[in-house]
Design an enzyme around this catalytic site. Sequence first.
Site, PDB file in Angstrom:
ATOM      1  N   ASP A 114      25.587   4.833  46.256  1.00  0.00           N
ATOM      2  CA  ASP A 114      26.303   4.187  45.157  1.00  0.00           C
ATOM      3  C   ASP A 114      27.791   4.517  45.257  1.00  0.00           C
ATOM      4  OD1 ASP A 114      26.205   2.622  42.933  1.00  0.00           O
ATOM      5  OD2 ASP A 114      25.317   4.137  41.615  1.00  0.00           O
ATOM      6  N   LYS A 166      26.065   0.340  47.270  1.00  0.00           N
ATOM      7  CA  LYS A 166      25.970  -0.494  46.063  1.00  0.00           C
ATOM      8  C   LYS A 166      27.289  -0.358  45.324  1.00  0.00           C
ATOM      9  CE  LYS A 166      23.590   0.839  42.200  1.00  0.00           C
ATOM     10  NZ  LYS A 166      24.692   0.859  41.216  1.00  0.00           N
ATOM     11  N   GLU A 185      29.327  -1.718  41.547  1.00  0.00           N
ATOM     12  CA  GLU A 185      29.183  -2.386  40.264  1.00  0.00           C
ATOM     13  C   GLU A 185      30.214  -3.509  40.126  1.00  0.00           C
ATOM     14  OE1 GLU A 185      29.379   0.421  37.016  1.00  0.00           O
ATOM     15  OE2 GLU A 185      27.742   1.637  37.820  1.00  0.00           O
ATOM     16  N   GLU A 191      21.008  -4.729  35.362  1.00  0.00           N
ATOM     17  CA  GLU A 191      20.736  -3.605  34.454  1.00  0.00           C
ATOM     18  C   GLU A 191      20.910  -4.041  33.001  1.00  0.00           C
ATOM     19  OE1 GLU A 191      22.546   0.133  35.442  1.00  0.00           O
ATOM     20  OE2 GLU A 191      21.925   1.047  33.538  1.00  0.00           O
TER      21      GLU A 191
END
Length: 290
Positions: free
Chosen positions: A88, A118, A120, A187
């Site tokens: 992440d 990953k 966001e 999410e």
Amino acid sequence: MAPDRQKVTVRTLQRKKMRGEPITMMTAYDYPTARWVDEAGIDVILVGDSLGMVVLGFPNTLPVTVDIMLHHCKAVARGARRALLVGDMPFMSFQVSVEETVRNAGRFLQEAGMDAVKLEGGRERVDAVRALVDAGIPVMGHIGLTPQRVHQFGGFRLQGRTAEAARRLVEDALALEEAGVFAIVLEMVPAQVARYITERLQVPTIGIGAGPYCDGQVLVFHDTVGMFEEFQPKFAKRYAQVAPLIRRALQQYKEEVETRRFPAAEHTTFMDETEWEAFLRLMEAGDGRE
Ligand code: KIV
């Protein structure tokens, strides 16, 4: 049935989506957990920046740095053989410039043994995603509740509640897919919105608090086994309660040391009797320091 031991790749996830087979993903932050998750045959291990909260005790994920992430990613990579490993990207590691994003992401693969990263965000990350994919770095997207924006959102809240917000989420998902992500985490979004996005995308969606219609599911390890007790998100199912077991074990250890019941004979190694007697004779003869 014994889990398939073949290494999971981004193509495995794509195939699973095409066949309608659910994808499993779980976080791990250290070597033993990575071994357990891998041995369970879970497809993807996410070294999530959630470690800032559940392992390091921060109130949110913002204090987590690239160096902290790499430290944990390396431990996970030593423990896992089969799962696809996703590192992440933490707050401020991909927001400053595309060049810095590529450099930081590269470290996850080059130094820490990850297979992918990953990050966001939606449409605002399209340039970064394109540059990473151009550099040969597989990218997982993450939209809906993106915890690095906790202050902007005013807390950890469901996203995409209104028709307009849901439309923006669909646009974000399509923009990320177009930019080249291999999967997208959804999410905390309403189940109908997650379903709509899942049906519109060619790449798999992995839900957390996004209902049953995603192509896969992810949970945070510490929520799943009951190790993080400060709060439990509504969407997180506890499959075990290990915190009370750990507490009981530590209490028992303390009591046994204090009452001299630990260590017992089976935890103790004695010197060979003859050697011990020889040692005593030596000492009687003087230890040479008089
Ligand atoms: O950091 C993390 O663990 C995550 C998951 C909750 C998807 O981003």
